[in-house]
Design an enzyme around this catalytic site. Structure first.
Site, PDB file in Angstrom:
ATOM      1  N   ASN A 105     -10.319  -0.376  -0.143  1.00 48.35           N
ATOM      2  CA  ASN A 105      -8.863  -0.322  -0.045  1.00 48.35           C
ATOM      3  C   ASN A 105      -8.260  -0.773  -1.373  1.00 48.35           C
ATOM      4  OD1 ASN A 105      -6.169  -0.862   0.421  1.00 48.35           O
ATOM      5  ND2 ASN A 105      -6.500  -1.855   2.406  1.00 48.35           N
ATOM      6  N   CYS A 139       0.820  -1.226   0.000  1.00 49.05           N
ATOM      7  CA  CYS A 139       0.000   0.000   0.000  1.00 49.05           C
ATOM      8  C   CYS A 139       0.851   1.272   0.000  1.00 49.05           C
ATOM      9  CB  CYS A 139      -0.947   0.000   1.189  1.00 49.05           C
ATOM     10  SG  CYS A 139      -1.927  -1.495   1.275  1.00 49.05           S
ATOM     11  N   HIS A 191      -3.744   6.808   2.750  1.00 48.00           N
ATOM     12  CA  HIS A 191      -4.186   5.502   2.269  1.00 48.00           C
ATOM     13  C   HIS A 191      -5.585   5.199   2.807  1.00 48.00           C
ATOM     14  CE1 HIS A 191      -4.473   1.434   1.174  1.00 48.00           C
ATOM     15  NE2 HIS A 191      -4.097   0.912   2.323  1.00 48.00           N
TER      16      HIS A 191
END
Ligand code: UT7
Length: 330
Positions: A287, A116, A257
């Protein structure tokens, strides 16, 4: 020729048209819209057409970034793709993007693996290439097709992830007080087991046994990752501000994020920046790992939220654990 700073010349995103809602998921696993919204803030996510791959989404995002910058892809001399769900183990997804964009001008294209945090890691590399004068036009892309490695029978993970791509084109900036002001990168290999895809590499190739035990799919200790995500993204954000002699009041937008709304609330509290200064799209994308931060940036710009001179704070954490922060003066 070296340059005092690098600047984002254009941004873009690639969003698969197919939407999977919480309602749809409640028909697939034992979950509910209420649970997902309350625990994560996610309402829907996008899923890529099975006929397409990461490089297709990444190319779309990269093309938009070049168009917005008014730069022909043939002028791009470096393509960096942050991904853990590339087209295939090798060659890199970046070389597929290079081919699809027609960006083959004697430069280079490569992938990097920081889950990520992949986009901010790529931004750091691109920024350093531009500052050093090694490359003039660097395309940094975060792309993930997590739907291909998610266990669609595991309710604790399958409700979280989505597919997408985001890109920025970097170029030289003569004013050292504008553009990418700083990047900070961190990782801690103590936590390799809390979020990973075990099989499919040299340690454990994909075998019938691995597939039967689902070791080729994402496994996550959600609570453990959650804890580190709040703490480490907050720490990296504070460090980034300190390094620039700035404090939380100076920040116009936090582009973090988008793993879970509650994580962002935790970061907001620790860093002392109200949540209304976090640009959020976790409700509509879920996500998307490395695609998350550049997608947020592109959407915020498209909606006219970011003005010239605004201070942007970026941060992300993911598998590794790997985490990062960046400060950009728009
Ligand atoms: O992008 C990389 C970084 N990733 C992240 O940052 C993710 C970090 N982790 C998280 O966001 C959260 O830990 C999750 C959203 C994954 C889970 O939220 P949680 O509040 O930590 O829930 P939990 O795992 O502690 O589970 C609570 C309960 C459990 O039931 P019991 O044991 O209390 O009876 C789970 O079985 O919720 C249950 N549960 C669900 N129930 C309905 C877990 N998933 C679901 C679900 N629907 N989808």
């Amino acid at each position: 020729m070296t340059s005092p700073s690098s600047r984002i010349l254009g941004t873009g995103r690639g969003v698969p048209p197919r939407v999977l809602t919480n309602q749809d998921l409640s028909r697939m696993v034992d979950t509910s819209d209420e649970w997902i919204v309350e625990r994560t803030g996610i309402r829907e996510r996008h899923i890529l057409d099975p006929a397409l791959a990461a490089s297709d989404l990444a190319t779309e995002a990269g093309r938009h970034a070049c168009e917005r910058a008014g730069v022909s892809p043939s002028e791009v001399d470096c393509i960096i793709v942050g991904t853990v769900t590339g087209d295939c183990p090798f060659p890199s997804t970046a070389v597929f993007v290079q081919k699809k964009l027609g960006a083959i001008a004697g430069g280079c294209a490569f992938d990097l693996s920081a889950a990520c945090a992949g986009f901010i890691y790529g931004l750091a590399l691109g920024d350093n290439f531009v500052r050093r004068g090694q490359f003039r036009r660097v395309l940094v892309i975060g792309v993930e097709v997590l739907s291909r490695i998610v266990d669609w029978q595991d309710r604790s993970t399958c409700v979280l992830f989505g597919d997408g791509a985001g890109a920025v084109l970097l170029g030289p900036e003569s004013d050292p007080k504008r553009g990418v002001l700083s990047t900070h990168l961190f990782s801690d290999g103590t936590y390799t087991e809390v979020l990973l895809q075990q099989a499919g590499g040299s340690r454990e190739p994909i075998t019938a046994e691995a597939i039967a035990a689902k070791r080729h799919l994402v496994k996550m200790n959600g609570r453990e990752v959650y804890k580190h995500a709040v703490r480490n993204m907050a720490q990296a954000s504070k460090l980034a501000l300190e390094a620039n002699g700035l404090d939380s009041q100076d920040v116009n937008w936090v582009l973090a994020h988008q793993a879970n709304l509650r994580i962002l609330e935790g970061v907001s509290e620790r860093v002392g920046i109200p949540l209304d200064r976090f640009y959020l799209n976790v409700d509509r994308y879920g996500n998307t790992s490395s695609a998350s931060v550049p997608t947020v940036l592109d959407e915020a710009l498209e909606r006219g939220k970011i003005k010239t001179g605004d201070l942007l704070l970026m941060t992300a954490l993911g598998g590794g654990l790997a985490w990062a922060s960046a400060v950009v003066r728009w």
